[in-house]
Write an enzyme that holds these catalytic residues in place. Structure first.
Site, short mmCIF file in Angstrom:
data_model
loop_
_atom_site.label_atom_id
_atom_site.label_comp_id
_atom_site.label_asym_id
_atom_site.label_seq_id
_atom_site.Cartn_x
_atom_site.Cartn_y
_atom_site.Cartn_z
CB CYS A 196 30.72 17.96 41.88
SG CYS A 196 30.35 19.59 42.50
CG HIS A 209 30.18 17.89 37.57
ND1 HIS A 209 28.90 17.95 38.08
CD2 HIS A 209 30.87 18.89 38.18
CE1 HIS A 209 28.82 18.93 38.96
NE2 HIS A 209 30.00 19.52 39.04
CG ASN A 263 27.98 22.57 39.66
OD1 ASN A 263 27.54 21.49 40.03
ND2 ASN A 263 29.25 22.91 39.83
O1 UT7 Z 1 31.66 21.53 40.61
C1 UT7 Z 1 32.87 22.21 40.76
C2 UT7 Z 1 32.53 23.62 41.12
N1 UT7 Z 1 33.13 24.70 40.44
C3 UT7 Z 1 33.38 24.83 39.13
O2 UT7 Z 1 33.28 23.98 38.30
C4 UT7 Z 1 33.86 26.21 38.72
C5 UT7 Z 1 35.08 26.20 37.81
N2 UT7 Z 1 35.40 27.55 37.39
C6 UT7 Z 1 34.65 28.22 36.49
O3 UT7 Z 1 33.65 27.69 36.01
C7 UT7 Z 1 35.08 29.60 36.08
O4 UT7 Z 1 36.37 29.86 36.61
C8 UT7 Z 1 34.10 30.72 36.55
C9 UT7 Z 1 32.81 30.63 35.75
C10 UT7 Z 1 33.81 30.60 38.02
C11 UT7 Z 1 34.70 32.09 36.28
O5 UT7 Z 1 35.05 32.23 34.91
P1 UT7 Z 1 36.53 32.77 34.51
O6 UT7 Z 1 36.55 32.87 33.04
O7 UT7 Z 1 37.52 31.85 35.15
O8 UT7 Z 1 36.52 34.20 35.14
P2 UT7 Z 1 37.49 34.82 36.26
O9 UT7 Z 1 37.27 34.17 37.56
O10 UT7 Z 1 38.88 34.86 35.71
O11 UT7 Z 1 36.92 36.30 36.33
C12 UT7 Z 1 36.93 37.18 35.20
C13 UT7 Z 1 36.29 38.50 35.61
C14 UT7 Z 1 36.82 39.05 36.93
O12 UT7 Z 1 36.89 40.44 36.79
P3 UT7 Z 1 38.28 41.18 36.42
O13 UT7 Z 1 39.21 40.79 37.53
O14 UT7 Z 1 38.70 40.62 35.10
O15 UT7 Z 1 37.89 42.61 36.40
C15 UT7 Z 1 35.73 38.68 37.93
O16 UT7 Z 1 35.68 39.58 39.00
O17 UT7 Z 1 34.87 38.29 35.81
C16 UT7 Z 1 34.49 38.82 37.08
N3 UT7 Z 1 33.35 38.03 37.58
C17 UT7 Z 1 32.08 38.31 37.24
N4 UT7 Z 1 31.55 39.24 36.47
C18 UT7 Z 1 30.22 39.24 36.30
C19 UT7 Z 1 33.37 36.95 38.40
N5 UT7 Z 1 32.12 36.50 38.58
C20 UT7 Z 1 31.30 37.32 37.89
C21 UT7 Z 1 29.91 37.36 37.69
N6 UT7 Z 1 29.41 38.34 36.89
N7 UT7 Z 1 29.08 36.46 38.24
#
Ligand code: UT7
Length: 320
Positions: free
Chosen positions: A108, A242, A272
């Site tokens: 990215c 970004h 993204n």
């Molecule tokens: O260009 C670089 C590329 N990547 C990035 O910039 C991504 C950087 N990371 C992020 O943006 C965030 O970490 C995410 C948006 C990917 C995730 O947000 P988060 O607040 O860090 O959530 P998490 O991964 O801690 O997940 C929280 C909960 C989990 O469930 P439990 O374990 O709390 O029951 C996940 O399983 O949300 C769940 N979850 C979803 N729920 C609904 C994960 N993805 C989804 C989804 N819809 N799409």
């Protein structure tokens, strides 16, 4: 080096969060609150090459120079359907450019990586007019049966024409090895000497860890650049960050303690788009007259690797 032309192109297909919730265990409210994304554009009737050409043509047209006057094409692309030839090679003839080219995988951060290299080319006077195209189709890396990554990305392309002049003041690009937190792996062919049961693995991402690395690394880049140039956040008119996640942008903004108006975003509409994101935002703002002549811009990006790229520049207005 200064920017004299910008262009961008997006797929026609608009995909809403509710459309994704129709086949994934997700919801509009989860995606909106965790990322800020409402819709994304995904390739369906066009190819990535189509987008790259459209963005590049718009950038060349706005630059006022002719395609044959482009001395080098740097194409920022993580992956497309061809491993070889490069995407840049495929763009040359349709654009009417006749120059060297290579693809750069800076994840990215690829656009800022490309700008940093172009700046070095121009400073040494080896090349004068450089076209940078950032074209990405991250939707093709994702596992569409899982919700973790597929909801985050969108496809798109942006392009910049740069030449010698007063504009870029400083760059900071970094790299580090964190393979496990974000990768997309392709299957290898077996050879007579090494039989492999290989298969392509769609994008794997440890979201929380990437989030942490992104905020930390971006803040470090911004702080180092500002300090090195005797500036503070007050001296920056527009932060072009970004477009991965609104919460990441908000963490950086809070650290800098600067008003929201200085942090334009379009990830709400496009998700993204990897290395294309900053260029798409820059093109949209510039065409809308929202980047004032003489404004000081700070670009900051991060991505798989882990890599980062940041830059400070003075903007000179472009006539469209
Ligand atoms: O260009 C670089 C590329 N990547 C990035 O910039 C991504 C950087 N990371 C992020 O943006 C965030 O970490 C995410 C948006 C990917 C995730 O947000 P988060 O607040 O860090 O959530 P998490 O991964 O801690 O997940 C929280 C909960 C989990 O469930 P439990 O374990 O709390 O029951 C996940 O399983 O949300 C769940 N979850 C979803 N729920 C609904 C994960 N993805 C989804 C989804 N819809 N799409």
């Amino acid at each position: 080096m200064k920017i004299i032309g910008t262009g961008s192109a997006l797929p026609e297909k608009v995909v809403t969060n509710d459309m994704l919730a129709g086949f994934l265990n997700t919801s509009d409210s989860w995606i909106t609150t965790r990322t800020g994304i409402h819709t994304r554009r995904l390739l369906s009737i066009e190819t990535l090459e189509d987008l790259a050409l459209k963005a590049a043509r718009a950038a060349i047209e706005s630059s006022g120079i002719q395609p044959e006057d482009i001395d080098y094409l740097i194409c920022s692309n993580v992956a497309n359907s061809y491993v070889s030839p490069s995407l840049g090679s495929m763009l040359l003839s349709p654009l009417g450019c006749c120059c060297p080219t290579f693809d750069l995988n800076g994840a990215c951060a690829g656009l800022v990586y490309s700008l940093d290299i172009a700046d070095a080319f121009i400073k040494t006077k080896k090349y004068r007019n450089i076209l940078i195209v950032a074209a990405e189709e991250p939707s093709r890396f994702c596992n569409w049966h899982e919700r973790e990554t597929s909801v985050l990305f969108g496809d798109g392309a942006s392009a910049l024409v740069v030449t010698d002049g007063e504009g870029f003041m400083d760059f900071r690009v970094t790299g580090d090895t964190h393979t496990d937190v974000l990768y997309y792996k392709r299957a290898l062919e077996s050879t007579p000497y090494d039989r492999v049961e290989d298969k392509t693995e769609p994008l794997v991402m440890q979201g929380r860890e990437v989030f942490r690395l992104a905020v930390e690394a971006s803040i470090e880049d911004v702080d180092v650049l500002l300090e090195r140039n005797g500036m503070t956040g007050e001296d920056i008119d527009v932060f072009l960050l970004h477009q991965a996640n609104l919460r990441i942008i908000e963490c950086i903004r809070e650290h800098l303690d600067q008003p929201r108006e200085k942090f334009p975003t379009n990830l709400q509409n496009y998700g993204n788009t990897s290395s294309a994101s900053i260029g798409i935002l820059m093109d949209e703002l510039s065409r809308a007259g929202q980047l004032k002549d003489g404004a000081t811009l700070l670009l900051s990006s991060f991505g798989g690797g882990f890599v980062t790229g940041a830059a400070i520049l003075k903007w000179s207005g472009i006539q469209y």
